[in-house]
Design an enzyme around this catalytic site. Structure first.
Site, PDB file in Angstrom:
ATOM      1  N   SER A 181      40.996  27.843  45.566  1.00 26.01           N
ATOM      2  CA  SER A 181      40.957  27.240  44.117  1.00 26.01           C
ATOM      3  C   SER A 181      42.574  26.839  43.715  1.00 26.01           C
ATOM      4  O   SER A 181      42.411  25.865  43.045  1.00 26.01           O
ATOM      5  CB  SER A 181      40.673  28.472  43.151  1.00 26.01           C
ATOM      6  OG  SER A 181      39.284  28.842  43.482  1.00 26.01           O
ATOM      7  N   ASP A 188      43.361  25.181  37.810  1.00 22.83           N
ATOM      8  CA  ASP A 188      43.086  23.933  38.526  1.00 22.83           C
ATOM      9  C   ASP A 188      43.849  22.833  37.535  1.00 22.83           C
ATOM     10  O   ASP A 188      44.143  21.724  38.213  1.00 22.83           O
ATOM     11  CB  ASP A 188      41.638  23.610  38.087  1.00 22.83           C
ATOM     12  CG  ASP A 188      40.614  24.427  38.996  1.00 22.83           C
ATOM     13  OD1 ASP A 188      41.231  25.100  39.823  1.00 22.83           O
ATOM     14  OD2 ASP A 188      39.359  24.345  38.934  1.00 22.83           O
ATOM     15  N   GLU A 201      40.630  30.391  36.539  1.00 21.43           N
ATOM     16  CA  GLU A 201      40.083  29.052  37.256  1.00 21.43           C
ATOM     17  C   GLU A 201      40.575  27.839  36.643  1.00 21.43           C
ATOM     18  O   GLU A 201      41.072  27.027  36.886  1.00 21.43           O
ATOM     19  CB  GLU A 201      38.689  29.081  37.636  1.00 21.43           C
ATOM     20  CG  GLU A 201      38.404  27.998  38.512  1.00 21.43           C
ATOM     21  CD  GLU A 201      38.765  28.222  40.012  1.00 21.43           C
ATOM     22  OE1 GLU A 201      38.237  29.089  40.679  1.00 21.43           O
ATOM     23  OE2 GLU A 201      39.370  27.224  40.451  1.00 21.43           O
TER      24      GLU A 201
END
Ligand SMILES: *[C@@H]1O[C@H](CO)[C@@H](O)[C@H](O)[C@H]1NC(C)=O
Ligand SMILES: *[C@@H]1O[C@H](CO)[C@@H](O)[C@H](O)[C@H]1NC(C)=O
Ligand SMILES: *[C@@H]1O[C@H](CO)[C@@H](O)[C@H](O)[C@H]1NC(C)=O
Ligand SMILES: *[C@@H]1O[C@H](CO)[C@@H](O)[C@H](O)[C@H]1NC(C)=O
Ligand SMILES: *[C@@H]1O[C@H](CO)[C@@H](O)[C@H](O)[C@H]1NC(C)=O
Ligand SMILES: *[C@@H]1O[C@H](CO)[C@@H](O)[C@H](O)[C@H]1NC(C)=O
Length: 564
Positions: free
Chosen positions: A472, A272, A268
């Site tokens: 995400s 990002d 993650e």
């Protein structure tokens, strides 16, 4: 005899005097967490007291006023200090809470600029006296341990009107947003050639040319990482070396706020930062990191505290985090939403991913299911980003719904005015809607926009990795594009975009090419006889699967890069 009576009276009085601040909070232990032990009375824990604020009606008025492109006050944002003056808890509230803590000899506390949070460290014995009903236990998910109470806390009735809630006893950190890595798909797929999404593909699809990079030194953007998500600078550098060709970009994060652990890098965190810096190219990027420094912390609340306590923060924030509304207390969701309003009034644009289980599904009783909306995706005061895939995964084609794209209607927040027309139009023109018993058409509908969410390449722990998917991924991509538009606005002396939705929904009532409308495909939902795994479907204009659609940078810049 008499003394027993007195004790009985005392007992019943204390029961009567206790007030549940979060009577509706789910206190069950989520799957994947195992009980370890009850804490000994002398162990230290951390509690965060969330103090009642003032003038929230005025805050809301200002919030919508500064976000409305037709208002003379559009873009006239306030500083955190000014907001503090407006909403900080009354002198009485501050005094009562302070006195209460002092009476229990709690001295190790810190507050924030706006005085509406107080965070203290105290022994378990004191915490359990302070919050009758709470009982602190340790749990683990195999990687980290946390402290929570399996029973609801109360506070003395004298305190109830001064506190929204207390953070620490409840809510296990959400793992819902943990990215999906389709290992089996990867192994099973015996393909020689695989396109996959890289920065150059995202930029090409969204019409970002080599010159569409930021040039203003004060432009800024941020991503946030929570439980167990660490970022490694070497991964970003490697990613940009492999995939950063063809556009000016940065290969370093400027600031990490909070604490960075030293574990393995998380998917993650890598995703990002790698993608917000690919669309928001050449922009100063921060990471807010709240892995849960203390076992009794709520990582998400900790992030809010950081935001609340810094006078200057990046003006675009991308957050991939969420929980089911029905696992959270209304007091918690409303207060967190107020915090989003505070950010909007400061000119900060907050984007949340819409979640990765479509409309979701909650089993109510035998043969009765309903959809399960997610929070903060369902907050009316943030911009929520859904997901899409290429129609043809081997080419840069138009986009269709990614079936995982979260969307639906809140059961907690009423529909805000800015979207009434768009949602009504969807509901009245769409032929095949799921049965209305599954969702609540009076609630805030989401997402607002979307972007590609399927088959991304990232670099994690120095290794390039394909097949990373989820909203995400779409959220930082959209966030970077808005940060770039902010950059163009700054060079013209215009304020940041702030809370986008009122302007976005107004814009979309007119013809323009700011967004690519996504009109194909449906997202997933309950697997039952009635809906058979299918939730809502994409349609022309706004829909609760992909919102208004995906960004076409030149059109979006044209629409948002100037003011009247
Ligand atoms: C407050 O708590 C922190 C964390 O446990 C500790 O490091 C610090 O020494 C404490 N301060 C005081 C004044 O007790
Ligand atoms: C807020 O910031 C101040 C100043 O940096 C600091 O002393 C305080 O501990 C912070 N509050 C919290 C809750 O972290
Ligand atoms: C942007 O991309 C789309 C589709 O790839 C294309 O049709 C359009 O003309 C492009 N250019 C602009 C300026 O919108
Ligand atoms: C990148 O940003 C810096 C300021 O932060 C600016 O000086 C430089 O010209 C930018 N690069 C390009 C290609 O615009
Ligand atoms: C850029 O930010 C710095 C530090 O916050 C500030 O002093 C400066 O005035 C800003 N520059 C512009 C052009 O806004
Ligand atoms: C539907 O949403 C409204 C808020 O818009 C809420 O007051 C109501 O309780 C919700 N109904 C259900 C069944 O959740």
């Amino acid at each position: 005899m008499a003394s027993r009576c007195i004790i009985l009276i005392c007992l019943s009085l204390s029961a009567v005097n206790g007030v549940f601040l979060e009577l509706d909070q789910d206190v069950s232990i989520p799957k994947g967490w195992k009980h370890l032990e009850r804490l000994s009375v002398n162990e230290d824990i951390m509690l965060t007291f969330v103090l009642k604020q003032q003038n929230l009606d005025i805050l809301k008025e200002i919030f919508y006023d500064v976000s409305d492109p037709d208002s003379v006050n559009y873009g006239k944002y306030m500083s955190l200090e000014q907001i503090g003056v407006l909403i900080q808890p009354s002198a009485e509230t501050q005094k009562v809470v302070q006195q209460w803590l002092q009476n229990h000899n709690i001295a190790n506390c810190s507050s924030v600029i706006t005085k509406d949070f107080v965070q203290c460290i105290m022994p378990v014995r004191v915490a359990e006296e302070l919050l009758p009903g709470a009982e602190f236990h340790r749990y683990t998910n195999g990687h980290v341990s946390i402290i929570r109470s399996p029973s609801l806390y109360t506070v003395h009735s004298d305190l109830a009107k001064h506190l929204d809630f207390v953070s620490g006893p409840h809510r296990f950190p959400s793992e819902k947003m943990a990215l999906k890595y389709y290992e089996s798909k990867w192994k099973a797929a015996n393909w020689q050639f695989h396109l996959g999404v890289t920065p150059s593909i995202v930029r090409k699809r969204y019409n970002l040319t080599a010159s569409d990079v930021a040039s203003f030194e004060n432009s800024s953007q941020a991503v946030s990482q929570f439980l167990e998500q660490y970022f490694h600078p070497a991964d970003l550098a490697e990613f940009m070396k492999l995939f950063g060709g063809g556009f000016e970009h940065r290969s370093q994060v400027d600031r990490i706020v909070g604490t960075q652990g030293s574990g393995k890098a998380g998917l993650e965190a890598s995703l990002d930062v790698e993608y917000i810096m690919s669309t928001g190219a050449n922009i100063s990027t921060w990471i807010f990191s709240t892995p849960g420094r203390h076992e009794s912390q709520e990582p998400f609340l900790e992030w809010m505290l950081l935001l609340n306590n810094m006078s200057s923060i990046p003006l675009v924030q991308s957050i991939s985090y969420g929980d089911y509304e029905d696992s959270l207390s209304v007091a918690y969701m409303e207060r967190i939403s107020t915090e989003f309003m505070k950010a909007g009034v400061r000119g900060v644009t907050i984007l949340f991913s819409s979640g990765d289980d479509g409309a979701g599904c909650k089993h109510v009783s035998k043969d009765v299911n309903v959809f399960s909306p997610q929070f903060p995706a369902s907050s009316p005061y943030v911009t929520t980003v859904g997901g899409t895939s290429f129609k043809n995964p081997f080419k840069i084609t138009y986009e269709v719904t990614d079936y995982i794209s979260g969307g639906g209607f809140s059961n907690v927040f009423p529909m805000p005015d800015y979207q009434v027309q768009a949602v009504k139009s969807y509901l009245s023109t769409t032929k095949k809607l799921p049965p209305q018993t599954y969702y609540n058409i009076s609630g805030r509908a989401y997402p607002d926009v979307a972007a590609l969410s399927d088959n991304y390449w990232i670099v994690v722990n120095r290794v390039p990795m394909p097949w990373v998917s989820g909203t995400s991924a779409s959220t930082p991509v959209f966030a970077g594009i808005l940060a770039l538009i902010n950059d163009r606005r700054f060079t013209k002396g215009l304020p940041s975009l702030g809370f986008l939705n009122p302007r976005l929904y107004k814009l979309q009532q007119q013809k323009n090419d700011a967004l690519f409308d996504v009109t194909e495909g449906c997202h997933l939902a309950c697997i039952d006889d009635q809906v058979q795994g299918q939730g809502f479907c994409a349609a022309p204009a706004w829909d609760p699967v992909t919102g208004w659609g995906t960004p076409n940078y030149p059109g979006l810049l044209e629409a948002l890069g100037n003011d009247k």
